[in-house]
Design a protein around this motif. Structure first.
Motif, mmCIF file in Angstrom:
data_model
loop_
_atom_site.group_PDB
_atom_site.id
_atom_site.type_symbol
_atom_site.label_atom_id
_atom_site.label_comp_id
_atom_site.label_asym_id
_atom_site.label_seq_id
_atom_site.Cartn_x
_atom_site.Cartn_y
_atom_site.Cartn_z
ATOM 1 N N ASN A 41 118.932 68.506 28.603
ATOM 2 C CA ASN A 41 118.821 69.405 27.456
ATOM 3 C C ASN A 41 120.084 69.451 26.598
ATOM 4 O O ASN A 41 120.111 70.143 25.573
ATOM 5 N N LEU A 42 121.122 68.731 27.009
ATOM 6 C CA LEU A 42 122.350 68.725 26.227
ATOM 7 C C LEU A 42 122.205 67.824 24.999
ATOM 8 O O LEU A 42 121.431 66.870 25.001
ATOM 9 N N ARG A 43 122.992 68.123 24.009
ATOM 10 C CA ARG A 43 123.020 67.296 22.799
ATOM 11 C C ARG A 43 124.198 66.331 22.902
ATOM 12 O O ARG A 43 125.333 66.738 23.152
ATOM 13 N N VAL A 44 123.929 65.068 22.687
ATOM 14 C CA VAL A 44 124.968 64.048 22.803
ATOM 15 C C VAL A 44 125.855 64.090 21.562
ATOM 16 O O VAL A 44 125.345 64.182 20.439
ATOM 17 N N PRO A 45 127.177 64.041 21.713
ATOM 18 C CA PRO A 45 128.068 64.025 20.534
ATOM 19 C C PRO A 45 127.763 62.825 19.641
ATOM 20 O O PRO A 45 127.423 61.738 20.116
ATOM 21 N N SER A 46 127.890 63.034 18.350
ATOM 22 C CA SER A 46 127.590 61.955 17.406
ATOM 23 C C SER A 46 128.632 60.847 17.453
ATOM 24 O O SER A 46 128.357 59.697 17.122
ATOM 25 N N GLN A 47 129.851 61.175 17.864
ATOM 26 C CA GLN A 47 130.924 60.193 17.947
ATOM 27 C C GLN A 47 131.157 59.805 19.409
ATOM 28 O O GLN A 47 131.324 60.654 20.281
ATOM 29 N N GLY A 48 131.206 58.498 19.649
ATOM 30 C CA GLY A 48 131.356 58.015 21.016
ATOM 31 C C GLY A 48 132.694 58.345 21.639
ATOM 32 O O GLY A 48 132.804 58.438 22.868
ATOM 33 N N PHE B 20 120.151 53.067 23.782
ATOM 34 C CA PHE B 20 119.827 53.910 24.943
ATOM 35 C C PHE B 20 120.676 55.188 24.944
ATOM 36 O O PHE B 20 121.371 55.511 25.919
ATOM 37 N N ARG B 21 120.621 55.917 23.835
ATOM 38 C CA ARG B 21 121.474 57.093 23.659
ATOM 39 C C ARG B 21 121.209 58.169 24.707
ATOM 40 O O ARG B 21 122.104 58.969 25.005
ATOM 41 N N PHE B 22 120.031 58.186 25.272
ATOM 42 C CA PHE B 22 119.738 59.238 26.250
ATOM 43 C C PHE B 22 120.626 59.103 27.487
ATOM 44 O O PHE B 22 120.900 60.096 28.172
ATOM 45 N N LEU B 23 121.109 57.881 27.788
ATOM 46 C CA LEU B 23 122.000 57.700 28.932
ATOM 47 C C LEU B 23 123.400 58.244 28.665
ATOM 48 O O LEU B 23 124.164 58.507 29.603
ATOM 49 N N ASP B 24 123.749 58.436 27.386
ATOM 50 C CA ASP B 24 125.061 58.993 27.049
ATOM 51 C C ASP B 24 125.209 60.431 27.520
ATOM 52 O O ASP B 24 126.338 60.945 27.595
ATOM 53 N N LYS B 25 124.099 61.083 27.827
ATOM 54 C CA LYS B 25 124.183 62.445 28.368
ATOM 55 C C LYS B 25 124.989 62.467 29.667
ATOM 56 O O LYS B 25 125.636 63.468 29.995
ATOM 57 N N ALA B 26 124.941 61.350 30.432
ATOM 58 C CA ALA B 26 125.681 61.294 31.690
ATOM 59 C C ALA B 26 127.187 61.343 31.460
ATOM 60 O O ALA B 26 127.942 61.745 32.356
ATOM 61 N N ALA B 27 127.656 60.936 30.268
ATOM 62 C CA ALA B 27 129.089 60.945 29.953
ATOM 63 C C ALA B 27 129.468 62.094 29.022
ATOM 64 O O ALA B 27 130.587 62.115 28.499
ATOM 65 N N THR B 28 128.550 63.026 28.799
ATOM 66 C CA THR B 28 128.822 64.169 27.919
ATOM 67 C C THR B 28 129.526 65.280 28.699
ATOM 68 O O THR B 28 129.041 65.710 29.754
ATOM 69 N N LEU B 29 130.649 65.728 28.209
ATOM 70 C CA LEU B 29 131.424 66.788 28.866
ATOM 71 C C LEU B 29 130.821 68.152 28.573
ATOM 72 O O LEU B 29 130.413 68.433 27.441
ATOM 73 N N THR B 30 130.769 68.984 29.601
ATOM 74 C CA THR B 30 130.351 70.381 29.448
ATOM 75 C C THR B 30 131.507 71.290 29.850
ATOM 76 O O THR B 30 132.527 70.835 30.377
ATOM 77 N N GLU B 31 131.357 72.596 29.605
ATOM 78 C CA GLU B 31 132.404 73.542 29.994
ATOM 79 C C GLU B 31 132.595 73.550 31.501
ATOM 80 O O GLU B 31 133.716 73.684 31.996
ATOM 81 N N ASP B 32 131.504 73.402 32.244
ATOM 82 C CA ASP B 32 131.627 73.362 33.709
ATOM 83 C C ASP B 32 132.439 72.154 34.164
ATOM 84 O O ASP B 32 133.222 72.248 35.119
ATOM 85 N N ASP B 33 132.269 71.000 33.482
ATOM 86 C CA ASP B 33 133.041 69.815 33.847
ATOM 87 C C ASP B 33 134.526 70.006 33.568
ATOM 88 O O ASP B 33 135.378 69.504 34.315
#
Length: 545
Positions: A315-322, A347-360
């Motif tokens: 459900n996270l939104r992937v940042p537009s900039q890599g 395959f932008r949906f896989l970028d969610k795995a590298a998306t930082l969250t506040e918990d991370d």
């Protein structure tokens, strides 16, 4: 004051003398280095700004090591000296394999007394199993054992299988003595004897299948692709390797096929065994000069981590900039021995795995790779996904290529093989495939590539897709040619009341087209895959490509 000036002057003079001596020492050291090695290696894509020579590099740039785990020294390891031994090893190993492969379908019909359709099916299953075992060898090579150890282990298994096959044939199957030619069929063996034969046959498939992907990439490892000269040699190596394959096939497909077709099966099998033993000895002789890459570990957990992390953050939104995605701060990637991979947009949906969250960011726990993956780890999965359509296309091509060892041989056996009083073994027709491949390699490298570079500006001449596409089209024409010849042969047989009146040389076009297609399709697939995958996946290219 005068005394102070004098002392300062002496001090400055001493410093100047000291600086002069330092310069002399540096100059002397540079001269010694230049005398040790005159070669100068510049960084890739850079030129010396002032024209001054840089200090020579003693070690390779690509991270290869010697057999003791130390950085590989350029002048003492790798290069064509090591690759040449590997090419000779490959010539002898493919000689050993084709000593069994080339007439296997006739051995099954004449010695094991199988009918044509089951024999062709058994050969196809054996070849398919050999390719499956290639996946096993590639996995062990890239993940755990490394290419050198994997090559040795499976070459030993290959040799054991050939010895077992030769002994089984000699002691159990060739009854009565002298059977197995076109005139005298052997007695049908019992079920336990057949089981022993197939155990030896599939041991050969395991040995050669596991060895093949490791040796291809191990030879390429002997060239530092980050060095401009060795990088070009690495590109040329694959063509020379394929030529070695053809040279190794030439004798089994001509002379050895003739002996086996006349019933000298033991001679063919023992010659194959001796060739495999000699190839292993030559490979071991080059041990001190080989370069090695360290295995990168099991890739399956890394793949699973990317998909699990992406699902957990669905459900996270992937940042537009890599550059806002997570990546390790070090120069090396999370994959052992590999470099970082730049972010891509597929395959932008896989970028969610590298998306930082506040918990991370705020978590005090150690980095959990099942929740947060690096960009390089994600891109590794993307590379494999991009390669899947290419590999699926080559699966169909492999099904076409296996017909040369089964249906083509059976078709040739049903044709007139005595030409001007000389008997042509049906399996010997594959020499036209070998000759066509050798001719294609020379014409492609010396004529077509220079012309393509001149007109297209592409430094490689043709793209990998061009080569693979033309190769698949030629394979299609080969099967069409075989089908037309078979229809024509059956019509002639009906008119001549079962007599073999169509000459075997009518098969020449289908064999030649298979050779041209294999050169273009397989080399294109290897080049395309190895240019886009990490080092710890290169061996996987051979069975998949």
């Amino acid at each position: 004051m005068e005394r102070e000036n004098t002392s300062q002057g002496m001090k400055m003079k001493g410093q100047n003398n000291h600086n002069f001596m330092d310069q002399v020492a540096v100059t002397k050291e540079e001269k010694e280095l230049q005398a040790f090695d005159n070669e100068v290696y510049l960084d890739e894509g850079q030129e010396a700004a002032s024209g001054e020579k840089e200090k020579p590099e003693l070690n390779t740039r690509d991270g290869t090591v010697d057999r003791f785990g130390r950085p590989a020294i350029k002048c003492k390891s790798g290069g064509w000296k090591a690759a040449g031994l590997i090419l000779v090893n490959q010539v002898l190993a493919i000689f050993a394999l084709y000593g069994v492969w080339v007439n296997l379908v006739l051995f099954l019909t004449r010695v094991l007394r199988e009918s044509n359709a089951p024999a062709a099916n058994d050969v196809s299953k054996w070849i398919g199993t050999l390719y499956l075992f290639s996946l096993v060898g590639a996995f062990l090579s890239d993940s755990y054992w490394g290419r050198y150890k994997t090559s040795i282990v499976f070459q030993v298994i290959f040799l054991v299988g050939l010895v077992f096959l030769s002994l089984t044939t000699h002691v159990l199957l060739l009854k009565p003595t002298g059977c197995g030619d076109v005139n005298l069929m052997c007695e049908k063996p019992s079920f336990p004897k057949i089981v022993l034969f197939y155990i030896s046959l599939y041991t050969i498939a395991l040995g050669y299948g596991g060895y093949q992907p490791s040796i291809v990439t191990f030879g390429a490892d002997q060239f530092d692709e980050q060095d401009s000269t060795e990088g070009l040699s690495k590109v040329a190596y694959f063509s020379w390797f394929y030529l070695a394959l053809d040279l190794g096939c030439l004798f089994p497909n001509t002379v050895l096929a003739y002996f086996e077709d006349t019933g000298n099966w033991l001679l063919g099998f023992w010659m194959a065994t001796g060739s495999a033993a000699l190839s292993l000895i030559i490979f071991l002789a080059g041990t001190p000069c080989y370069r090695h890459f360290r295995p990168g570990g099991n890739p399956i957990p890394r793949f699973a981590q990317v998909f699990v992390a992406a699902i957990r953050k669905w459900n996270l939104r992937v940042p537009s900039q890599g550059n806002k995605l997570y990546e390790l701060p070090s120069k090396e990637s999370a994959i052992g021995g590999s470099k970082k991979i730049l972010h891509s947009e597929e395959f932008r949906f896989l970028d969610k795995a590298a998306t930082l969250t506040e918990d991370d960011i705020t978590s005090d726990e150690a980095h959990n790779t099942w929740r947060l993956c690096s960009v390089s780890q994600v891109e590794e999965v993307k590379c494999i996904l991009r390669m899947l359509p290419i590999w699926l296309c080559t699966i169909i091509y492999s099904a076409v290529f296996t017909q040369m060892a089964s249906l083509f041989v059976e078709q040739g056996a049903a044709m007139r093989t005595n030409i001007s009083g000389f008997h042509i073994p049906p399996a010997g027709m594959s020499m036209f495939t070998i000759l066509c491949i050798a001719a294609c390699i020379v014409i492609y490298m010396k004529v077509l590539v220079p012309c393509a570079i001149k007109f297209t500006g592409n430094p490689n001449g043709f793209t990998e897709f061009h080569r693979m596409g033309v190769g698949l089209i030629l394979a299609l024409f080969s099967m069409v040619s075989a089908g037309v010849i078979e229809v024509y042969r059956l019509r002639i047989v009906d008119k001549s009341h079962g007599q073999k009146s169509l000459g075997i040389f009518w098969q020449t076009p289908q064999y030649a087209l298979i050779g041209a297609s294999r050169h273009l399709c397989m080399l294109g697939s290897w080049s395309f895959s190895m240019a886009r995958l990490q080092k710890d996946f290169e061996a996987l290219v051979v069975p998949c490509g």
